[in-house]
Design a protein around this motif. Structure first.
Motif, PDB file in Angstrom:
ATOM      1  N   SER A   1       0.895  -1.249   0.158  1.00  0.00           N
ATOM      2  CA  SER A   1       0.064   0.205   0.074  1.00  0.00           C
ATOM      3  C   SER A   1       0.852   1.217  -0.037  1.00  0.00           C
ATOM      4  N   ALA A   2       1.963   0.953   0.763  1.00  0.00           N
ATOM      5  CA  ALA A   2       2.940   2.270   0.976  1.00  0.00           C
ATOM      6  C   ALA A   2       3.566   2.626  -0.543  1.00  0.00           C
TER       7      ALA A   2
ATOM      8  N   LYS B   1       2.380   1.638  -3.384  1.00  0.00           N
ATOM      9  CA  LYS B   1       1.451   2.058  -4.564  1.00  0.00           C
ATOM     10  C   LYS B   1       1.165   3.724  -4.149  1.00  0.00           C
ATOM     11  N   SER B   2       0.830   3.951  -3.095  1.00  0.00           N
ATOM     12  CA  SER B   2       0.403   5.393  -2.658  1.00  0.00           C
ATOM     13  C   SER B   2       1.560   6.278  -3.138  1.00  0.00           C
ATOM     14  N   ALA B   3       2.946   5.948  -2.848  1.00  0.00           N
ATOM     15  CA  ALA B   3       4.028   6.884  -2.905  1.00  0.00           C
ATOM     16  C   ALA B   3       4.082   7.037  -4.546  1.00  0.00           C
TER      17      ALA B   3
ATOM     18  N   GLU C   1       1.809   6.619  -7.155  1.00  0.00           N
ATOM     19  CA  GLU C   1       0.774   7.576  -7.674  1.00  0.00           C
ATOM     20  C   GLU C   1       1.017   8.835  -7.123  1.00  0.00           C
ATOM     21  N   LYS C   2       1.596   9.117  -6.060  1.00  0.00           N
ATOM     22  CA  LYS C   2       1.839  10.505  -5.554  1.00  0.00           C
ATOM     23  C   LYS C   2       2.683  11.090  -6.507  1.00  0.00           C
TER      24      LYS C   2
ATOM     25  N   GLU D   1       2.407  -4.508  -4.884  1.00  0.00           N
ATOM     26  CA  GLU D   1       1.006  -3.767  -4.862  1.00  0.00           C
ATOM     27  C   GLU D   1       0.062  -4.526  -4.908  1.00  0.00           C
TER      28      GLU D   1
ATOM     29  N   PRO E   1       4.453   3.496   6.812  1.00  0.00           N
ATOM     30  CA  PRO E   1       3.753   4.670   6.207  1.00  0.00           C
ATOM     31  C   PRO E   1       2.962   5.261   7.116  1.00  0.00           C
TER      32      PRO E   1
END
Length: 205
Positions: A21-22, A24-26, A28-29, A52, A83
């Protein structure tokens, strides 16, 4: 008592989900596609996909892989492990949830009490046990109270039930259950306060 294999297996799954999750989030950011991130990190796109996608792999990534991904994303490697700094709850050890900032400090060896993580582990296990004991005592108490009340109502000589008298004249079984419920409630409060003081996270269940 140290975590057993089942504890660690459960922790592995939680960490995989947390790291995935971390990442994927980073990613996409930063506006990168999986392919672009893989190219920047010099790895195969499939490794990003596996991280992911929950359930695609059962093995935790190597430290070197996380560092390469972190460098490509321009984030600290610990942000992929834990995260949500500072306050997000993260899986630190089996049965140990802590705030992300405290987890990073533990990882870096900056926590003054080096045994804090294991103290949280043991207290969390005890808390789980005491919560179950509390639930069992409360269930038993309700059963015994109604058993006493039903017995009183079934007595043909009883014309009226006085609630205060019924409670004061409760059976020994009720009194034992009451004491166990009080003990468990007190211990749950103590353990909850201790875990939070050590930097752990306790839900309000």
């Amino acid at each position: 008592m140290q975590p057993n294999e089942m504890d660690w297996a459960s922790w592995d799954r939680a960490m995989l989900k947390q790291i995935g999750s971390a990442v994927k989030s980073a990613r996409e950011k930063s506006g990168l596609s999986q392919r672009a991130l893989a190219d920047a990190a010099g790895i195969d796109r499939g490794q990003i996909v596996n991280l992911e996608s929950e359930g695609r792999t059962s093995e935790l990534p190597r430290v070197g892989l996380l560092v390469r991904i972190a460098v490509a994303l321009d984030v600290p490697p610990t942000s992929l492990l834990y995260p949500g700094v500072p306050d997000a709850p993260v899986e630190l050890l089996p049965s140990v949830t802590a705030h992300a900032f405290e987890a990073v400090r533990w990882w870096a060896g900056e926590i003054e009490d080096e045994g804090a993580a294991w103290k949280i582990f043991h207290r969390s296990r005890e808390l789980h046990s005491e919560r179950r004991a509390l639930a069992a005592a409360s269930e038993l108490l309700n059963k015994e109270r109604f058993k006493d009340l039903n017995g009183l109502l079934d007595d043909e000589s009883t014309q009226q039930v006085n609630l205060s008298t019924w409670l004061s004249d409760s059976s020994d079984a009720v009194k034992v259950a009451e004491k166990e419920e009080e003990r468990a409630e007190r211990r749950v409060r103590e353990l909850t306060a201790e875990i939070r003081e050590l930097g752990g996270v306790v839900d309000d269940a």
